[in-house]
Write an enzyme that holds these catalytic residues in place. Sequence first.
Site, short mmCIF file in Angstrom:
data_model
loop_
_atom_site.label_atom_id
_atom_site.label_comp_id
_atom_site.label_asym_id
_atom_site.label_seq_id
_atom_site.Cartn_x
_atom_site.Cartn_y
_atom_site.Cartn_z
N SER A 259 -18.03 27.78 -6.91
CA SER A 259 -18.06 28.44 -5.60
C SER A 259 -19.20 29.44 -5.58
O SER A 259 -19.60 29.96 -6.63
CB SER A 259 -16.74 29.16 -5.34
OG SER A 259 -16.85 30.06 -4.24
N TYR B 111 -10.80 35.21 -8.28
CA TYR B 111 -11.41 33.94 -7.86
C TYR B 111 -12.86 33.87 -8.30
O TYR B 111 -13.30 32.88 -8.90
CB TYR B 111 -11.30 33.81 -6.34
CG TYR B 111 -11.88 32.53 -5.77
CD1 TYR B 111 -11.15 31.35 -5.76
CD2 TYR B 111 -13.16 32.52 -5.22
CE1 TYR B 111 -11.68 30.19 -5.23
CE2 TYR B 111 -13.70 31.36 -4.68
CZ TYR B 111 -12.96 30.20 -4.68
OH TYR B 111 -13.49 29.04 -4.15
#
Length: 275
Positions: A140, A153
């Site tokens: 990501s 995350y």
Amino acid sequence: MNGLDGKVAVVTGAASGIGAATAALLAARGARVVVTDIDDDRAMAVAASLGDRAVHLHADVTREDDVAAAVGAAVTHFGRLDAMINNAGRVGNWTYVADTSAEDWDSAFAVLARSAFFGTKHASRVMRDQGSGTIVNVSSVAGVRTGFGPHPYGAAKAAVLALTRSAARELAEFGIRVNAVTPGGVATRIVGSGAGLDGDDLDASVETVRRGLASFQPVPRAGEGEDIAGAIGYLVSDDASFVTGQNMIVDGGLTLGKAWPRNYRAEADAAARRE
């Protein structure tokens, strides 16, 4: 694009979004696919839509036995494993670092980083015996720049990139390539959930995300699952046979930062002076 016909792939988190789009693209280009997820109803629907080119298997990627079983299913049903797509993910809770719980931290690493490790570990065992194979880990933009996801995350997605590089270095001599794809703002159920837009209809939140992302990045539209699937399709194909240890950022220019606003009056004045 060449080199997908006859290949066998496992795609984790394939019930929706990037995973579903990737399973569909690989099957359309001739691959056979093991579709895995914890959302059995949606994953079975994805597999059914691909006909005899796909099978469904329930898999919780935080459990090593489940990931090993997914790899085993590829060999059992289709005789080999050519591509392992470690895609399953979640966003988690947005909190200040001082308020982040150990449970949120551990959960993020279990779903995002440990799952990629399990997939790489068990896929590499089969691929070493074959002397070939590709592994693609979905990271990501939160793993390469701050501010695009919760602390756990982002840290877990950065760990995925580190694993990609170290595994690529080790496995190259066995004919195994390992790469990462880093999506930016993609209109998916997971992004909608991470933005707190669950409501009663998570699918409706995808449209909200799509509209928001259209003005959020240099390419003036939201990313779609198919955009990321296309990059994955390239990396697992024979066209990428000399590519390993790389991180392909597919983000519509998001990590470039905001563009400078154009000053059309200043440009016109400058042009007049040059005449």
